[in-house]
Design a protein around this motif. Structure first.
Motif: not given
Length: 554
Positions: A427-428, A488-490, A497-500, A505-507
């Motif tokens: 994911i990363q 993903l939550d981690g 939240d802002a960077r996320f 991350y979601l795609p």
């Protein structure tokens, strides 16, 4: 369907062309690209179809093996053409993307060779591709510099620099920002052609030459295509045949059975073979994906001491030295650990052990991913390889590798911790890749597309065959999907939240979840990611046309 932004030299460019890009995207250079694309794109498509047909045979139960029709090549008494002087000593090679700072630092690093990479450590955004070509253009002419924030200036040092061997993209990748006759240009041709057209003669004047690394090939017929492109390119520019030199990465399982053939097809242009260990592990999983007896253990436990990797690397050495050319060792993905002296020394010790095995086996050079590891690798090779290489001193006639040696499955446990790490890394890495970065330090390792592929394919394989983990539970889709959400939550907590919200991350998680839950192992992680990248790169109207080309807003 919207028109391209520009028609230059018979090429349709479906992306912005700011003034500085026109130094690379000249009419003459793009005419050169167009000629090669028209001549050789049909063969690229034919070879990709041959890959699919062979994989279907493997899926039906066949196993890779040496080709009976090329036995005369394996048993023949021939050698490749002599190497140029600046490629005789390749004891330490550094690899990395083509951003301006990396190019300067790599050339200055003290490594023998720098591989500017348009493939696994590069995200093929339009900006990355053309700025990378500009950076190499300036580097060849020693005019490259960078004024960084804070007042620091980067420039090339006086004296000897690392020799450049450029890695274009593999045959499976297309350049969708550029079309010829309505068809995307093969990414490998695009990368090779622009670099060769602008720099080959200048490099010859510099006392070097146009040198390349060739990735991801699965058949000697794919080498034959590259050789034909080399011959035609040299003819067009009036450069003597054999000036181009190329090292082939042996990083697919089918290629391990065609090493002699790879060298033979490129014998006028060959600079040897390289053990692309990370892609090779991924290819092992992919090639034998339909065999439930070939399930990998934890990624971190598949070291170079595993029998299938020992057989592969020693066969590379024996084959290359028999043919009078270099056998280059593999990449150490370890990087220096900042702020932890003990962990840093442990990482350096692992690198020393890895490089000691390579040089004593007979390799003529090795790869590192970070400039900080060059002194470590160089110290080991200097101590055990006093000459420029070991081509004539270590023929390794003691090595005898059978088919089953190359197909032996690695051993070790499958753990929940490794599963979560594979999910996290995938994911990363995808998140960074979708943001334009193809080379990412994660968990004290340098991750690129190859290492991420091992993580992704391992999760798919464990799920496909319901592997039992160290907690005694069989892996299910529900559990994998739950762990994807947990990771993903981690990451949301880790980056904020802002960077996320502004990241990808979601795609990235969506692509990963889709791929590991698929009934078939998809060929490459970056293929669906590239479609998203191209569709979003220049706005919502930039997407794939019916012909496979790309259209953009005016």
């Amino acid at each position: 369907m919207l028109p391209p932004q520009a028609e230059i030299g018979g090429v349709a460019v479906h992306a912005p062309i700011p003034p500085e890009f026109r130094r690379i995207l000249t009419p003459e250079a793009l005419q050169f690209v167009a000629h090669l694309a028209r001549c050789y794109t049909p063969r690229v498509e034919e070879l990709l179809q041959r890959r699919r047909e062979r994989q279907a045979r493997f899926d039906a139960g066949a196993k890779p093996d040496w080709l009976p029709e090329t036995k005369h090549i394996r048993e023949g008494n021939w050698k490749v053409a002599p190497l140029p002087a600046d490629l005789l000593d390749r004891r330490v090679e550094i690899t990395g993307p083509t951003d301006r700072k990396m190019v300067i630092n790599a050339l200055n690093s003290g490594a023998s060779v720098y591989m500017p990479d348009f493939e696994d450590s590069n995200c093929p955004t339009w900006k990355n591709l053309i700025e990378g070509q500009l950076n190499l253009y300036d580097a060849v002419r020693r005019t490259i510099s960078l004024a960084a924030p804070g007042g620091k200036t980067y420039r090339l040092k006086e004296g000897k620099l690392a020799v450049m061997l450029v890695r274009p993209r593999g045959w499976h990748l297309w350049e969708k920002h550029v079309t010829v006759s309505g068809h995307p240009v093969p990414g490998g041709i695009f990368d090779f052609a622009l670099y060769f057209f602008h720099n080959a003669k200048q490099q010859m004047q510099n006392g070097s030459g146009p040198y390349y690394y060739l990735p991801k090939m699965e058949s000697h017929l794919e080498c034959r295509l590259w050789n034909d492109i080399f011959v035609e390119s040299q003819r067009l520019l009036g450069i003597p045949k054999g000036t181009i030199k190329a090292t082939c990465l042996i990083e697919t399982l089918p290629a391990a059975f065609e090493m002699d053939e790879f060298l033979y097809e490129l014998r006028d242009h060959s600079a040897g073979l390289n053990c692309g260990r990370w892609d090779y592990m991924f290819s092992f999983i992919k090639t034998l994906r339909s065999d439930p007896s070939r399930i990998f253990p934890d990624r971190g436990l598949v070291g170079m001491d595993q029998p299938f990797l020992r057989a592969y690397t020693q066969l590379v050495i024996k084959t290359c030295h028999k043919r009078g050319v270099h056998a280059i060792g593999g990449m150490s993905a370890l990087i220096p650990v900042k702020g932890d002296a003990r962990a840093n020394e442990a990482a350096f010790d692992k690198v020393r052990t890895d490089k000691l095995r390579e040089v004593t086996d007979g390799h003529d050079g090795t790869w590192v991913a970070h400039p900080g590891l060059i002194p470590v690798a160089k110290e080991v090779f200097d101590k055990h390889m006093p000459g420029p290489n070991q081509i004539t001193s270590k023929l390794r006639q003691d090595v005898n590798v059978a088919r089953d040696d190359l197909l032996k499955v690695p051993t070790g446990p499958r753990t929940l911790g490794a599963l979560r790490n594979n999910i996290n890394v995938s994911i990363q890495y995808l998140e960074a890749w979708l943001g334009g970065n193809g080379c990412v330090p994660l968990h004290n390792l340098m991750e690129d597309a190859a290492t991420a592929e091992i993580s992704r394919s391992s999760v798919w394989q464990w799920l496909r065959y319901g592997a039992t983990l160290d907690d005694g539970q069989r892996l299910t889709a529900d559990r994998v999907n739950m762990l994807i959400q947990a990771e993903l939550d981690g990451l949301r907590k880790q980056v904020g939240d802002a960077r996320f919200a502004t990241g990808h991350y979601l795609p990235a998680a969506f692509i990963f979840r889709h791929m590991v839950n698929s009934t078939q192992l998809q060929d490459f992680l970056t293929l669906p990611a590239y479609d998203i990248l191209v569709a979003e790169e220049f706005g919502p109207t930039f997407g794939a046309g019916a012909s496979g080309g790309v259209r953009s807003r005016m």
